[in-house]
Structures are given as structure tokens and as C-alpha cells.
Enzyme design. Structure first.
Site, PDB file in Angstrom:
ATOM      1  CG  HIS A   4      -1.760  -1.041   0.991  1.00  0.00           C
ATOM      2  ND1 HIS A   4      -3.305  -0.916   0.677  1.00  0.00           N
ATOM      3  CD2 HIS A   4      -1.889  -2.454   1.518  1.00  0.00           C
ATOM      4  CE1 HIS A   4      -3.800  -2.129   0.908  1.00  0.00           C
ATOM      5  NE2 HIS A   4      -3.114  -3.068   1.572  1.00  0.00           N
TER       6      HIS A   4
ATOM      7  CG  ASN B 244      -7.954  -4.322   0.838  1.00  0.00           C
ATOM      8  OD1 ASN B 244      -7.201  -3.277   1.186  1.00  0.00           O
ATOM      9  ND2 ASN B 244      -7.556  -5.706   0.922  1.00  0.00           N
TER      10      ASN B 244
ATOM     11  CE1 TYR C  88      -2.232  -4.649   9.351  1.00  0.00           C
ATOM     12  CE2 TYR C  88      -2.666  -2.550   8.349  1.00  0.00           C
ATOM     13  CZ  TYR C  88      -2.613  -3.884   8.282  1.00  0.00           C
ATOM     14  OH  TYR C  88      -3.343  -4.304   7.121  1.00  0.00           O
TER      15      TYR C  88
HETATM   16 FE1  HDE Z   1      -2.402  -4.973   5.335  1.00  0.00          FE
HETATM   17  N1  HDE Z   1      -0.633  -3.972   6.113  1.00  0.00           N
HETATM   18  N2  HDE Z   1      -1.949  -6.687   6.196  1.00  0.00           N
HETATM   19  N3  HDE Z   1      -4.240  -5.657   4.980  1.00  0.00           N
HETATM   20  N4  HDE Z   1      -3.112  -3.073   4.981  1.00  0.00           N
HETATM   21  C1  HDE Z   1      -0.427  -2.663   5.637  1.00  0.00           C
HETATM   22  O1  HDE Z   1       0.718  -1.502   7.492  1.00  0.00           O
HETATM   23  C2  HDE Z   1      -0.825  -6.773   6.732  1.00  0.00           C
HETATM   24  C3  HDE Z   1      -4.653  -6.715   5.226  1.00  0.00           C
HETATM   25  C4  HDE Z   1      -4.367  -2.712   4.451  1.00  0.00           C
HETATM   26  O2  HDE Z   1      -3.541   3.401   3.947  1.00  0.00           O
HETATM   27  C5  HDE Z   1       1.138  -2.354   6.269  1.00  0.00           C
HETATM   28  O3  HDE Z   1       0.842   0.929   7.629  1.00  0.00           O
HETATM   29  C6  HDE Z   1      -0.496  -8.143   7.186  1.00  0.00           C
HETATM   30  C7  HDE Z   1      -6.105  -7.158   5.057  1.00  0.00           C
HETATM   31  C8  HDE Z   1      -4.552  -1.298   3.973  1.00  0.00           C
HETATM   32  O4  HDE Z   1      -1.774   3.348   5.242  1.00  0.00           O
HETATM   33  C9  HDE Z   1       1.515  -3.567   7.229  1.00  0.00           C
HETATM   34  C10 HDE Z   1      -1.856  -8.558   6.977  1.00  0.00           C
HETATM   35  C11 HDE Z   1      -6.595  -5.796   4.687  1.00  0.00           C
HETATM   36  C12 HDE Z   1      -3.381  -0.937   4.314  1.00  0.00           C
HETATM   37  C13 HDE Z   1       0.184  -4.468   6.705  1.00  0.00           C
HETATM   38  C14 HDE Z   1      -2.490  -7.844   6.122  1.00  0.00           C
HETATM   39  C15 HDE Z   1      -5.473  -5.014   4.388  1.00  0.00           C
HETATM   40  C16 HDE Z   1      -2.537  -1.799   4.872  1.00  0.00           C
HETATM   41  C17 HDE Z   1       1.828  -1.817   5.396  1.00  0.00           C
HETATM   42  C18 HDE Z   1      -2.057 -10.297   6.936  1.00  0.00           C
HETATM   43  C19 HDE Z   1      -8.041  -5.500   4.210  1.00  0.00           C
HETATM   44  C20 HDE Z   1      -2.860   0.297   4.156  1.00  0.00           C
HETATM   45  C21 HDE Z   1       1.936  -0.144   6.023  1.00  0.00           C
HETATM   46  C22 HDE Z   1      -2.311 -10.554   8.340  1.00  0.00           C
HETATM   47  C23 HDE Z   1      -8.924  -5.837   5.319  1.00  0.00           C
HETATM   48  C24 HDE Z   1      -3.079   1.472   5.033  1.00  0.00           C
HETATM   49  C25 HDE Z   1       1.192  -0.380   7.062  1.00  0.00           C
HETATM   50  C26 HDE Z   1      -2.710   2.951   4.788  1.00  0.00           C
HETATM   51  C27 HDE Z   1      -1.219  -1.706   5.032  1.00  0.00           C
HETATM   52  C28 HDE Z   1       0.339  -5.733   7.010  1.00  0.00           C
HETATM   53  C29 HDE Z   1      -3.804  -7.899   5.544  1.00  0.00           C
HETATM   54  C30 HDE Z   1      -5.665  -3.560   4.264  1.00  0.00           C
HETATM   55  C31 HDE Z   1       2.625  -4.212   6.482  1.00  0.00           C
HETATM   56  C32 HDE Z   1       0.471  -8.886   7.986  1.00  0.00           C
HETATM   57  C33 HDE Z   1      -6.972  -8.359   5.232  1.00  0.00           C
HETATM   58  C34 HDE Z   1      -5.605  -0.649   3.470  1.00  0.00           C
HETATM   59  O5  HDE Z   1       1.629  -3.522   8.572  1.00  0.00           O
END
Ligand code: HDE
Length: 713
Positions: free
Chosen positions: A77, A150, A364
Site C-alpha cells: 500500500h 480494501n 501494524y
Molecule cells: Fe494490511 N498492511 N496486512 N491488510 N493493509 C499494511 O501497514 C498486513 C490486510 C491494508 O493506507 C501495512 O501501515 C498483514 C487485509 C490497508 O496506510 C502492514 C496482513 C486488509 C493498508 C500490513 C494484512 C489489509 C495496509 C503496510 C495479513 C484488508 C494501508 C503499511 C495478516 C482488510 C493502510 C502499514 C494505509 C497496510 C500488514 C492483510 C488492508 C505491513 C501482516 C486483510 C488498506 O503492516
């Protein structure tokens, strides 16, 4: 204490936050130390042509600050755009939750919403085929609540443990660091073809959903099942949906590819321009609420993030509206430094045991530490809570508060027992008291083992044009893979969703759909897993179709902010033009003249009109519809430039609405549109402003799709 301050209005609180916004207007330039400076372009030297002196603290401060201007981009992202706004509640729902945001209809809760692509780097183009992030920070009176979702209602994987594998497979391949912001490559399909739980999310990305027309025209989903808890401690499961008032719309792949070249910031610009023009994007918040006792009544597991709950089975309860009404003042300070955490929760809401969500609860905060570099990231203006925050956490890099007093421990007498504890009745956060009875175990629940039923439901629910786009997308993506065994395995997986779809894709690739694959279909869960139990059972059909899944049922209202290209040159017919553009403007569409040159052109009445762009500086893919007014001299000038013909042909090929008045028809006749214009429901000869508006509101005339393929644009 926050409990005492709950009565404070958010507008006053918002002003408190705004004190961190700075403005250099009418201010002298200073060093960070506040010294006024008289020179911003010359370093301090020993003699006019001599060496620069180490003493020059102003030069060193400026260069030193510059050297450290970047922070690590988000691992996923990274590319995003955001805006401020408000959330308003239509109807209180105390029967489901005690959360203040869902009980007080007089509140205007401030929000900051960031949209993003997943795979690409910070500078990647906006129209990549990808999932979009839809993260909302609600600054509620009880604390920050982040709904980090999402634009697609299901995720790629069922358990957090697989996330690094998913992301490593889709990111540029590590040897050559290509391709950028693309899933169309070997490592991704190697992984997907071995991981059938990914197929549901993947088919959504292959459909038009993967290439939205606008960030303002996307749905949003919290994906996971969460909990809502009321005052009596009774919990309901809940899934969150955002529905854009402007409808959910997409572009075609050919447009996406061209937009990425013509305007890589297309989505970012579109969001900014709409808000800047006062056309505030709006989304309604819908809830799917499920009583705890119904947890096991579905053909799928509510804790499985790769499954959606069809709206036909659990209808949405629409409870409020988000309006984005203010652009950020500074991209870095706000959009880049905003830190979303699924653990930012408020009383009345809680998590479920979804194993994907549970992993996110760790990830996060961890990621913010490496991006923002300090445990104090929640003190940054964009991340600050509106509720007062007091505790005994101390120090760390960039501590921005100045805690007073002697005590940083609890309990204490020296600090008068403060900060003091609050009971749940007084508003403290309460984790739901859930009965847990089980063995400690590293395994996947068998109730998650169903990989094809829902992708098949999604595909069945699409219209023919959506199906055709989806087949094209699979063909394109797999066509970029270079290993036949990966293509074959993927074809097998698609055939389990829909045989005809797989056949179509195979034909495009010049391959056969295999009857079987080597080894188990679902691999690599665990060396000790009972592999047999993890193989997909027969597809279930619990619903023939879900209309809510097709874009045709998500048209939205009106044509506000739609970009209309007016192809015209000097002496264009003023009457035609005024009748048409008055109507378009009354509907809040954006009318832009595309002339043979920049500057201004003059109409038949001698008035000057501002040109938005010269024809050579723009492309048809950046517009939603095309209008050509009459006027022989004007049309003659257009006919002299081949780019105009390409412009019209492309608009036709992308199934957009086209209207012409008077001599304007000559340009159509000079293009491939001429051949088909009399049979097309979105091509209007002799104006017809209302019909033109109605056709634009339908987004595209996909009935034209087969004909449009004949147009070599
Ligand atoms: Fe994320 N995800 N994610 N994700 N995600 C990040 O956090 C992660 C997941 C989503 O505009 C990171 O600050 C893991 C689902 C959005 O700043 C990180 C897993 C969904 C955004 C991270 C998931 C998301 C992130 C990278 C599996 C939808 C952007 C930068 C367990 C429900 C937020 C950050 C923004 C961002 C990890 C799965 C949505 C690396 C480990 C499911 C919208 O922490």
C-alpha cells in the site's frame, strides 16, 4: 481523562489539532531555531570564490534536513492518496453497539481516509490492476477507530502466516526487480496456482474491479467479521461495507494501460480535483449484522476472510454516510505519516477470531515503528486522538508532549493516584468475554476448506461483458508467465471455478486445460497436515447469483464530476455548444474544450473560450464522454488533425457516450464510428442533451463491446 471529556464537541477538538498546521504566508524565513535569514541561495565562503566554511550552520541545517527527508515507504500500500472528511450517523443502533459513533446522530465525526494500491512502489502508476486499500481513520470522541479495509470484500489468504509469501510473490522478482506494480509474472502465478484459497480474491482483481474509474467510485469493505457489543454486553457479528453514492465504476484494460502513460496520477488527481471543486465524494456505511447464535448457520465460516456474505443472505443495514470534503494541506505530514492500526478500536466494537485479522493486530504497530521510527508516532498531528491521552508511557524518540509531575508508575500516591482507572460503565474499553475451549494447535479449520464455491458464485453473477473482461484479464496475466507448468496449473484452478472460463483463457494462450495437476491441488500448508482433508470438496451452490456483485447493479446517481471532452476549434457553433454544455454543467459534469492548440478559441458569436488542452497534449482515455459541436470551419480544422479521429475512435472503442451537433457528424463519419452510429444507443447525432446525460450516467454502453473490437484505435 477521556471519560470526563466525552462531552466536548469534536469541532473544538478539531481546532486543537489544527494548531499544528503551519502557514508561511506573510512570515519571514527562519532557521529551525527561529533565526531570520537573509540568503537562501549562497553558502558562507572564505572569500567570494573561496571554499565553503564548516561554520555555515544554515547551509548544514538545510542540507542535513534534506538528506533525511524520506522515510521507508509502506511495504504494501505504498502508493496512496487521502482526504479529510466527516462521518454522520443516520440512525442510532444501541441494540447492537454502545460505540458513541453509532449512537449519537448529532455528531460529525472527523475522518481521514487513505486509498492505495497494494503491490506497487510509492511512485507507481495509479491504474495498475490491483486491489485498492480503503483505510478510514475515525477521530471519535472515545478515541481513534481505524477501519483498515480494501475495495474488494475478500482477501487473498485465510491466515496471517501466509502474508509475507503472498506479498513476496507479487512484488517485483528479486533477481531483476521487475515487474513494477504488476501481478502478471511468474512468481505470483506460481504461488496463486499452489494456493487455491487465493482464487476468490484473485477473480475479483481479474474482473473490472481491479481497475477502478476513480477512487471515488469504489466500494470499501472491512472484510473481516468484527463484533459489536451493546450496553448489556450482548455481541453481534458485523461486516462493514462502504457504498459510493456515485456508483461503482471501472475502466477497460486498454484504457488503464494508456492512462498509466498519459496521466500516472489519474486517481490521485481525480480525487483532489473533485474535492477542490466542491464535489465531495460520499459513501454510505452498510452493516451486515449477524446474531452470535447464527455463527454456524452458513455454508462457509464467518471467520474466513476469503468468503463474503452475500447481501441476498444478510442484507445491508445502512447506518450513516462519510463525506470527504477537504484535501490534505501537506502530502508527507498527512498522507505519508498517517498510521492506520486495526488495533485502534473503541468501546462497543471488538475483534473476532479470524486468523488473518489476529495477525494484523500485531503487524501494524510493528510496521509503524520501522516506518515512522518512534513509539511516539501516535503524537503526530494526523495520528492524534481527539480524546485526551494520559498514561505512564514515557520518553522515546521525538516525545512531543511534556508530561508534568513526579510519577510515571501505577499505582501511586505521589501523583494522587493519577492517571486513574475507569470502569467499563464509565466508558473503558472492554474486550468481549468470549468462551474459549480448545487445544493449542497450529492448523487450519476444515470449515475453511472450500476454495471454488465463492469464486464461482462471483463469476456466475457477472454480466456477459464483465465475464468477457475477466477472461481477457486472465489471458493477459497468464500470457506474461514464461513457465508452461505454471500456466497449466493455473488453468486447472480456473477450470474448477468455471470450465468455460478456463477454456476461453486456454484458447487465448494456445494451451489445453489439463484434467488434473501433479500432486495435491492445495499445497504447502503444513508438512504435518492431513493433506487429504485440505483438498477442496465439491463446489457448493447456495445461491445461484448475487446481483450485488455485478457492476451493472451499482450504477449510482448522476454524472457529477464526469469529464466531458468538447472537440472544437474557432467558429464552433455557439448555440449548439451552449445548449449542450449548460445541460452538462447543470448536472455538475466537467466540460473541457480540447482544441487544435492551447490558449483560447472563438465561437460563432465571437466570444473567447478557454481551451483546457491542445489535442496533442491530451488523450481520449482521460475523459468519460465526447461532444462535438457543429460549425463547418471548426469541424474542418478538426478533420485536419489525425489525432482527433484517434480520439473519437478510442472513445467509441471504450464504449463511451458520444454526441455531435450539426457539422460535427462529419468527424464521426471520418472515423470508424460512422459505420455504427445509427445503431448505437450511446451515440447521439444532433445533440439530444438529456439522452447524452442519461447515457453518461450509465457509465458505458457495453452492448457495443463486440463492435468496438473492430475499431483499430
Ligand atoms: Fe494490511 N498492511 N496486512 N491488510 N493493509 C499494511 O501497514 C498486513 C490486510 C491494508 O493506507 C501495512 O501501515 C498483514 C487485509 C490497508 O496506510 C502492514 C496482513 C486488509 C493498508 C500490513 C494484512 C489489509 C495496509 C503496510 C495479513 C484488508 C494501508 C503499511 C495478516 C482488510 C493502510 C502499514 C494505509 C497496510 C500488514 C492483510 C488492508 C505491513 C501482516 C486483510 C488498506 O503492516
Amino acid at each position: 481523562m477521556s471519560a470526563k471529556n466525552n462531552g466536548v464537541r469534536t469541532d473544538a477538538k478539531q481546532q486543537q489539532l489544527d494548531q499544528y498546521r503551519t502557514d508561511g504566508t506573510d512570515q519571514p524565513m527562519t532557521t529551525n531555531n527561529g533565526l531570520k535569514v537573509n540568503d537562501a541561495g549562497n553558502s558562507l565562503k572564505a572569500g567570494i570564490r573561496g571554499g565553503t566554511l564548516l561554520e555555515d550552520f544554515w547551509l548544514r541545517e538545510k542540507i542535513n534536513h534534506f538528506d533525511h527527508e524520506r522515510i521507508p515507504e509502506r511495504i504494501v500500500h505504498a502508493r496512496g492518496s487521502a482526504a479529510h472528511g466527516i462521518f454522520e450517523l443516520y440512525e442510532a443502533i444501541p441494540q447492537f453497539t454502545k460505540a458513541g459513533i453509532f449512537n449519537d446522530t448529532s455528531r460529525k465525526t472527523p475522518v481521514f481516509t487513505r486509498f492505495s494500491t497494494v503491490a506497487g512502489s510509492k511512485g507507481s502508476p495509479d491504474l495498475a490492476r490491483d486491489v485498492r486499500g480503503f483505510a478510514v481513520k475515525f477521530y471519535t470522541e472515545e478515541g481513534v477507530w481505524d477501519l483498515v479495509g480494501n475495495d474488494i470484500p475478500v482477501f487473498f489468504i485465510q491466515d496471517a502466516m501466509k502474508f509475507p509469501d503472498l506479498i513476496h510473490s507479487v512484488k517485483p522478482e528479486p533477481d531483476r526487480e521487475i515487474p513494477q506494480a504488476q501481478s502478471a509474472h511468474d512468481t505470483f502465478y506460481d504461488w496463486v496456482s499452489l494456493t487455491p484459497e487465493a482464487l476468490h480474491n484473485h477473480i475479483w482483481v481479474m474482473s473490472d474491479r481491479g481497475i477502478p474509474r476513480s477512487l471515488r467510485m469504489m466500494q470499501g469493505f472491512g472484510i473481516h467479521t468484527f463484533r459489536m457489543i451493546n450496553d448489556e454486553g450482548v455481541a453481534h457479528f458485523v461486516r462493514f461495507h462502504w457504498n459510493p453514492v456515485q456508483g461503482t465504476h471501472s475502466v477497460t484494460w486498454d484504457e488503464a494501460v494508456k492512462i498509466n502513460g498519459a496521466d500516472p496520477d489519474f486517481h490521485r488527481r481525480d480525487l483532489w480535483d473533485a474535492i477542490d471543486a466542491g464535489q465531495f465524494p460520499e459513501w454510505e456505511l452498510g452493516l451486515q449484522i449477524i446474531p452470535e447464535e447464527d455463527e454456524h448457520k452458513f455454508d462457509f465460516d464467518l471467520l474466513d476472510a476469503t468468503k463474503l456474505i452475500p447481501e441476498e443472505m444478510v442484507p445491508l443495514k445502512v447506518v450513516g454516510k462519510m463525506t470527504l470534503n477537504r484535501n490534505p494541506d501537506n502530502f508527507f505530514a498527512e498522507t505519508e505519516q498517517v498510521a492506520f492500526l486495526p488495533t485502534h478500536m473503541v468501546p462497543g466494537l471488538d475483534f473476532s477470531n479470524d486468523p488473518l485479522l489476529q495477525g494484523r493486530l500485531f503487524s501494524y504497530r510493528d510496521t509503524q515503528l520501522s516506518r515512522l521510527g518512534s513509539v511516539n508516532f501516535e503524537q503526530l498531528p494526523i495520528n492524534r486522538t481527539l480524546a485526551d491521552a494520559h498514561n505512564n508511557q514515557r520518553d522515546g524518540h521525538m516525545q512531543m508532549s511534556v508530561p508534568k509531575g513526579k510519577t510515571a508508575y501505577f499505582p501511586n500516591t505521589l501523583g494522587g493516584g493519577c492517571p486513574f482507572l475507569t470502569s467499563m460503565k464509565e466508558g473503558a474499553f472492554e474486550s468481549y468475554t468470549e468462551r474459549i475451549d480448545g487445544n493449542k494447535i497450529r492448523a487450519r479449520s476444515e470449515s475453511f476448506v472450500d476454495y471454488y464455491s465463492q469464486p464461482a458464485l462471483f463469476y456466475r453473477s457477472l454480466t456477459d461483458w464483465e465475464k468477457a473482461h475477466t477472461a481477457d484479464a486472465y489471458t493477459f496475466e497468464l500470457g506474461k508467465c514464461t513457465y508452461p507448468h505454471i500456466q497449466q496449473r493455473m488453468l486447472y484452478q480456473i477450470s474448477q471455478i468455471d470450465e468455460a472460463l478456463a477454456q476461453q483463457v486456454a484458447e487465448g494462450l494456445g494451451l489445453e486445460v489439463p484434467d488434473s495437476v501433479d500432486g495435491p491441488v492445495n499445497q504447502a500448508i503444513s508438512a504435518d497436515a492431513d493433506v487429504e482433508k485440505m483438498q477442496p470438496p465439491k463446489k457448493k451452490i447456495y445461491l445461484d447469483k448475487s446481483d450485488a456483485l455485478s457492476l451493472t447493479h451499482r450504477m449510482g446517481k448522476g454524472i457529477a464530476t464526469r469529464q466531458i471532452a468538447v472537440l472544437a476549434s474557432d467558429s464552433f457553433d455557439a448555440e449548439d455548444f451552449t445548449a449542450m454544455t449548460d445541460k452538462l454543467k447543470a448536472e455538475n459534469a466537467v466540460v473541457k474544450i480540447v482544441a487544435p492548440h492551447g490558449g483560447t478559441i472563438t465561437c460563432s458569436k465571437g466570444h473567447e473560450h478557454e481551451v483546457f488542452s491542445g489535442i496533442m497534449m491530451t488523450e481520449s482515455v482521460l475523459f468519460d464522454a465526447v461532444y462535438i459541436p457543429g460549425g463547418q470551419k471548426s469541424v474542418d480544422a478538426l478533420l485536419k488533425k489525425a489525432k482527433y479521429k484517434k480520439f473519437v475512435d478510442e472513445a467509441f472503442m471504450h464504449c463511451k457516450a458520444i454526441a455531435v451537433d450539426g457539422e460535427g457528424v462529419q468527424l464521426l463519419e471520418a472515423t470508424h464510428v460512422g459505420e455504427y452510429m445509427n445503431d448505437d444507443k450511446a451515440v447521439f447525432v444532433d445533440g439530444k442533451p438529456q439522452a447524452f446525460v442519461d447515457a453518461i450516467a450509465q457509465h458505458r454502453n457495453y452492448d457495443r463491446m463486440e463492435v468496438a473490437k473492430m475499431v483499430p484505435a
